[in-house]
Design an enzyme around this catalytic site. Sequence first.
Site, mmCIF file in Angstrom:
data_model
loop_
_atom_site.group_PDB
_atom_site.id
_atom_site.type_symbol
_atom_site.label_atom_id
_atom_site.label_comp_id
_atom_site.label_asym_id
_atom_site.label_seq_id
_atom_site.Cartn_x
_atom_site.Cartn_y
_atom_site.Cartn_z
ATOM 1 C CG MET A 1 -1.778 -1.211 1.389
ATOM 2 S SD MET A 1 -2.139 -1.456 3.194
ATOM 3 C CE MET A 1 -3.430 -0.036 3.241
ATOM 4 N N GLY B 1 2.313 4.590 3.986
ATOM 5 C CA GLY B 1 2.571 3.468 3.251
ATOM 6 C C GLY B 1 2.964 2.059 4.222
ATOM 7 C CB SER B 2 1.556 -0.180 5.711
ATOM 8 O OG SER B 2 0.344 0.721 5.114
ATOM 9 N NE ARG B 3 4.246 -7.494 2.880
ATOM 10 C CZ ARG B 3 5.321 -8.051 3.420
ATOM 11 N NH1 ARG B 3 6.583 -7.510 3.211
ATOM 12 N NH2 ARG B 3 5.339 -9.210 4.117
#
Length: 218
Positions: A101, A187-189
């Site tokens: 993301m 921002g990430s996952r």
Amino acid sequence: MPHSQTSAPRDSLAGVRLARGASPWLLPTVATAALSLARARRSGVAKAVAVPATALAAGMLWFFRDPEREIAQGRVISPADGVVQSIMPWKDGRTRVAIFMSPLNVHVNRAPLSGEVTSVEHIPGGFVPAFNKESENNERVVWHFDTELGDIEMIQIAGAVARRIVPYIPQGTKVEQGDRIGLIRFGSRVDIYLPEGVEVAVEVGQKTVAGVTRIDRD
């Protein structure tokens, strides 16, 4: 038939639908922008602050947006907006689908299946970029859902900027597919593990939309 997601309690500003948990970030930013704009005609300092403050406030509003979705049909749907970063067979027979993301994506995550939340575990860790291999050791929240496919594991992983994951619901909550379950700031996952025998319908590099993109194939 696809169904409309019932809205969870959330923050709002000027009619814009915002992610629940956005206020601690948004309110100071918007207040600074509004104050600097109001004083810009009388103060050179305020005028200099107004432009970046307004741009930052607009960026925050975009980041924390939380649009309604028509939830798609399918056994497993994407829990996150983003891009499929990797698809990896696991030793236990499951398949991990990792979705990256970016800060431009909607960061509200949704339940991939209907079922009961059997576990929500916060695990401390680092904050390297979520697209980096070392992000396996990042701060995370591990979810387990008891579903018609059995136990489904989903992991929210913080990135270099995201320093907080905000679960919306506790263990024991029953969810419908596509329900909002949490927020990762910036921002990430998100990783989801498909059970053995479930075929993946997406591919690396494909864009996903939470609650809309189907992850599995019949």
